[in-house]
Design an enzyme around this catalytic site. Structure first.
Site, PDB file in Angstrom:
ATOM      1  N   LEU A 349       2.292  43.612  52.658  1.00 60.45           N
ATOM      2  CA  LEU A 349       2.587  44.939  52.107  1.00 60.45           C
ATOM      3  C   LEU A 349       2.221  46.025  53.100  1.00 60.45           C
ATOM      4  O   LEU A 349       2.821  47.079  53.139  1.00 60.45           O
ATOM      5  CB  LEU A 349       1.785  45.176  50.827  1.00 60.45           C
ATOM      6  CG  LEU A 349       2.235  44.486  49.552  1.00 60.45           C
ATOM      7  CD1 LEU A 349       1.224  44.710  48.447  1.00 60.45           C
ATOM      8  CD2 LEU A 349       3.593  45.013  49.125  1.00 60.45           C
ATOM      9  N   GLY A 350       1.183  45.765  53.870  1.00 66.29           N
ATOM     10  CA  GLY A 350       0.757  46.781  54.816  1.00 66.29           C
ATOM     11  C   GLY A 350      -0.497  46.346  55.547  1.00 66.29           C
ATOM     12  O   GLY A 350      -1.134  45.355  55.185  1.00 66.29           O
ATOM     13  N   GLY A 353      -6.979  50.014  57.395  1.00 66.11           N
ATOM     14  CA  GLY A 353      -8.143  50.054  58.258  1.00 66.11           C
ATOM     15  C   GLY A 353      -8.997  48.806  58.151  1.00 66.11           C
ATOM     16  O   GLY A 353      -9.690  48.427  59.091  1.00 66.11           O
ATOM     17  N   PHE A 354      -8.953  48.139  57.018  1.00 59.76           N
ATOM     18  CA  PHE A 354      -9.859  47.010  56.790  1.00 59.76           C
ATOM     19  C   PHE A 354      -9.205  45.660  56.939  1.00 59.76           C
ATOM     20  O   PHE A 354      -9.858  44.637  56.909  1.00 59.76           O
ATOM     21  CB  PHE A 354     -10.475  47.101  55.401  1.00 59.76           C
ATOM     22  CG  PHE A 354     -11.235  48.363  55.232  1.00 59.76           C
ATOM     23  CD1 PHE A 354     -12.497  48.473  55.774  1.00 59.76           C
ATOM     24  CD2 PHE A 354     -10.676  49.436  54.579  1.00 59.76           C
ATOM     25  CE1 PHE A 354     -13.193  49.645  55.659  1.00 59.76           C
ATOM     26  CE2 PHE A 354     -11.372  50.607  54.464  1.00 59.76           C
ATOM     27  CZ  PHE A 354     -12.641  50.722  55.004  1.00 59.76           C
ATOM     28  N   GLY A 355      -7.907  45.649  57.015  1.00 62.17           N
ATOM     29  CA  GLY A 355      -7.256  44.363  57.139  1.00 62.17           C
ATOM     30  C   GLY A 355      -5.881  44.410  56.512  1.00 62.17           C
ATOM     31  O   GLY A 355      -5.345  45.475  56.199  1.00 62.17           O
ATOM     32  N   LYS A 372      -5.942  41.569  49.471  1.00 62.19           N
ATOM     33  CA  LYS A 372      -6.398  42.259  50.673  1.00 62.19           C
ATOM     34  C   LYS A 372      -7.399  41.392  51.426  1.00 62.19           C
ATOM     35  O   LYS A 372      -8.392  40.958  50.856  1.00 62.19           O
ATOM     36  CB  LYS A 372      -7.043  43.576  50.232  1.00 62.19           C
ATOM     37  CG  LYS A 372      -7.586  44.407  51.366  1.00 62.19           C
ATOM     38  CD  LYS A 372      -8.002  45.773  50.862  1.00 62.19           C
ATOM     39  CE  LYS A 372      -7.138  46.817  51.499  1.00 62.19           C
ATOM     40  NZ  LYS A 372      -7.225  48.127  50.969  1.00 62.19           N
ATOM     41  N   ASP A 468     -13.397  57.741  50.640  1.00 65.52           N
ATOM     42  CA  ASP A 468     -12.170  57.663  51.423  1.00 65.52           C
ATOM     43  C   ASP A 468     -10.975  58.105  50.588  1.00 65.52           C
ATOM     44  O   ASP A 468      -9.971  57.406  50.483  1.00 65.52           O
ATOM     45  CB  ASP A 468     -11.985  56.243  51.964  1.00 65.52           C
ATOM     46  CG  ASP A 468     -11.154  56.219  53.243  1.00 65.52           C
ATOM     47  OD1 ASP A 468     -10.874  57.305  53.792  1.00 65.52           O
ATOM     48  OD2 ASP A 468     -10.792  55.121  53.688  1.00 65.52           O
TER      49      ASP A 468
END
Ligand code: NAG
Ligand code: NAG
Ligand code: NAG
Ligand code: NAG
Ligand code: NAG
Ligand code: NAG
Ligand code: NAG
Length: 625
Positions: A349-350, A353-355, A372, A468
């Site tokens: 999906l995308g 910043g974290f993975g 994720k 965030d």
């Protein structure tokens, strides 16, 4: 004619007072009024809902019962016993529960499913003119509704926020121990509800079917029901489903005014359609057994060793004993591997910043999820981190993205979230190709995100700082509600504690200026980021766009300059054209500036932000110094 008018209420009264008790061992030939998803099968089994999402079902006795002899009088004693069963399709995804109800009307229209249980809606929840008394059997923990856990019984008066509630179970007459009863299981459960009108005492007792009624009630409460219950009330049941869903069944029911209710004849109750899940969906049952045997395995292993590590060549997983608390939320690596076709790119999906984030369907179910993969280097502190993430994920609010579970393997934490079909907000705001959002949609999303953030800051047990907030962390659900996601950076603080961090996390462009000096994240620094977010949504651009001319680069500075010139509305997203509400647009832009004020103390709290957005208070005039 006149005689008829005079006689009619008298006759009605007579007719009404004739029925004061009934017993249904199964509902064949029963006088019930059904609506919504509620159905009666040929065996006499009452099903309030099936597994359709966001639905409700009601079943009421067709004739109202007399509960008072005069409008101001005391409530006549009553007692009832019924047997129910809540069958989730998949063990982990059941919801939302049902309630036994006394209502002035058997037509509960304009009520909402999900946590309103088909009894209320968002505007009348808590209103004393509802005259609704209910005992809820709730299988979802909704903090917004002050739920104590995801397996509780509550006494509800005019509101789904219970007056009193307790974890489902009973105190054994044999050893005085409290035994937990799992509402979400396919086992039938028996309930007794008794009200003593004279002493105004209400007792609710439950036990597994076939066991005698325990002596000590689960809930016992002194409640004066006389202003809540009207002279005549319909008695019945209401159930609802949401994103999570269950079959809600009632097998038998007996009711008695002013006397001890007759017991049900258990042998003549209809049977639950046990084969249902397996015949329809074998893999579902296999999954259930897999999960069951998995947890049994883990329990056995935990008894033997303090720390357990299950390693396989391919699907290496880590497991420690503290994780037993989160067992229900734990997925196996294999499940998630299979859900995403082995984490294939076509499911991607995308990349954040974290993975990487993948879309998947949990094997054996039709549950769509976003998965994720978060990389981390050291093992140190990971346990604490996961515990925090998982407990954060349990926060339920309609403007937060729910976490369904997690999996841990070496160097990697995998988080499983509810899938948000309309993806993230930044796609609509910043990409040329995507269809853009109208003003009313944007304003709706803003209000939603504000209420999600208020919930984190003030309404849950602990202060949660998101850290965030930005358009790409706002996801849009099927109804285009904005939901805050990615609690990856969030940390928990106790109310009153002073949060101190040693390194700065967050996204450039959204970081409050004081953070670079103090490293001290506060709710104020979230408000700063929320201010930038407001400007992003109204202006349809990113907070920093280095390729632009110097005076346009930083969004806040540009909007501020325009505000000084009296041309603030010119900063709006040009794709909006003339289709916007000028007052709302101006409010959002100015509020964006106020929230991203360089002085932390000048920023409003999220509660004030909500009041401003809803027009309950006016924006202060000397906006900036
Ligand atoms: C249902 O109601 C009718 C009258 O309204 C009554 O004659 C009948 O006995 C009732 N049935 C049951 C099972 O109570
Ligand atoms: C649930 O019941 C309703 C009405 O009885 C029906 O339209 C719907 O298809 C059913 N849903 C499922 C998932 O079976
Ligand atoms: C909530 O229900 C009441 C009736 O009890 C109705 O008057 C009202 O319009 C409903 N509100 C919404 C938002 O549906
Ligand atoms: C409660 O409901 C009544 C009737 O629907 C309405 O007139 C009243 O304003 C409501 N009260 C509140 C506090 O919402
Ligand atoms: C309990 O019920 C009463 C109505 O009798 C209501 O006014 C009150 O707010 C409720 N209390 C709580 C804590 O829900
Ligand atoms: C409720 O339970 C208490 C404690 O067991 C008992 O003394 C009382 O009589 C019960 N009241 C009713 C209405 O059943
Ligand atoms: C119960 O409430 C009613 C109506 O509010 C009131 O008139 C009555 O005095 C109350 N009864 C007791 C015993 O407090």
């Amino acid at each position: 004619m006149l005689l008829k008018i005079l006689i009619w209420p008298f006759l009605l009264n007579l007719a009404l007072s004739t029925i004061s008790d009934f017993t249904y061992n199964g509902f064949k030939g029963a006088n019930l009024s059904l609506d919504g998803m509620a159905t009666l099968n040929s065996d006499g089994l009452l099903r309030l809902t099936n597994i359709s999402k966001h639905e409700q079902g009601h079943a009421f006795s067709t004739i109202p019962l007399q509960f008072k002899r005069s409008p101001m009088g005391t409530v006549i004693s009553f007692s009832t016993v019924f047997v129910f069963s809540i069958v989730p399709e998949y063990p982990m995804f059941g919801g939302h529960g049902f309630a036994f109800v006394l209502s002035p009307s058997m037509h509960l229209f304009q009520t909402l499913p999900i946590y309103y249980l088909g009894l209320f809606n968002s505007s009348n929840n808590g209103n004393s003119s509802n005259h609704i008394f209910a005992v809820e059997f709730d299988t979802i923990k909704d903090l917004e509704m002050a739920d104590i856990d995801d397996n509780h019984v509550g006494i509800d008066i005019n509101s789904v926020i219970s007056n009193k509630s307790a974890s489902a179970g009973f105190t054994s007459d044999d050893d005085g121990q409290f035994k937990k009863v799992k509402l979400l299981s396919d086992e039938p459960i028996q309930v007794w509800i008794e009200y003593d009108g004279l002493n105004m005492q209400l007792n609710v007792t439950l036990s597994s079917l076939g066991k005698p009624k325990p002596k000590i009630p689960l809930l016992s409460s002194t409640i004066n029901l006389s202003s809540i219950i009207l002279d005549h009330m319909y008695v019945g049941f209401s159930a609802s489903t949401g994103m999570a869903y269950s079959y809600h069944y009632i097998l038998g029911w007996s009711f008695m005014m002013n006397g001890k209710v007759p017991e049900l004849d258990i042998s003549s109750l209809p049977r639950l359609p046990r084969a249902m899940t397996s015949s329809k969906d074998k893999t579902g049952t296999i999954l259930m057994w897999l999960l069951l045997s998995l947890s049994v395995l883990v329990l056995m292993a935990a008894a033997g060793a303090r720390m357990i590590m299950v390693r396989k060549n391919r699907f290496s997983e880590l497991r420690e004993d503290w994780e037993l608390d989160f067992e229900l939320h734990r997925f196996s690596y294999k499940q998630l591997y299979n859900a995403t076709g082995g984490f294939k790119d076509e499911f991607l999906l995308g990349v954040g910043g974290f993975g990487r984030v993948y879309r998947g369907v949990l094997p054996g179910t039709e549950v769509e999820v976003a998965i994720k993969r978060v990389c981390h280097e050291s093992r140190q502190g990971v346990g604490e981190f996961v515990a925090e993430i998982v407990s954060l994920g349990q926060l339920q609010h309609r403007n937060l993205v729910p976490l369904l579970g997690y999996c841990r393997s070496e160097g990697e934490l995998i988080l499983v979230y509810e899938y948000m079909p309309n993806r993230s907000l930044d796609k609509y705001l910043f990409s040329e190709g995507e269809s853009t959002l109208g003003w009313s949609q944007r304003f709706w999303i803003i209000k939603g995100v504000a209420s999600g953030l208020l919930y984190l800051h003030e309404d849950c047990e602990r202060v949660v700082i998101h850290r965030d907030v930005k358009a790409s962390n706002v996801l849009l659900d099927g109804d285009m509600n904005g939901r805050l996601g990615d609690f990856g950076l969030a940390r928990l603080y106790d109310h009153g504690g002073v949060p101190l961090t040693t390194h700065l996390a967050g996204t450039v462009g959204y970081l409050a200026p004081e953070l670079s000096r103090t490293y001290r994240v506060t709710t104020n620094s979230d408000v700063f980021a929320f201010g930038v977010f407001l400007l992003e949504v109204a202006c349809g651009r990113r907070p920093i766009e280095p390729e632009k001319a110097e005076d346009l680069q930083v969004l806040i500075d540009w909007v501020l300059a325009n505000w000084r010139k009296g041309t603030i509305k010119e900063t709006r997203d040009e794709r909006l054209g003339e289709e916007y509400v000028a007052e709302e647009l101006e409010l959002v832009l100015k509020l964006g500036l106020l929230c991203s004020h360089p002085l932390p103390t000048a920023r409003p709290s999220m509660r004030r932000v909500i009041q401003l957005l809803h027009g309950d208070i006016l924006l202060p005039d000397p906006l900036l110094n």
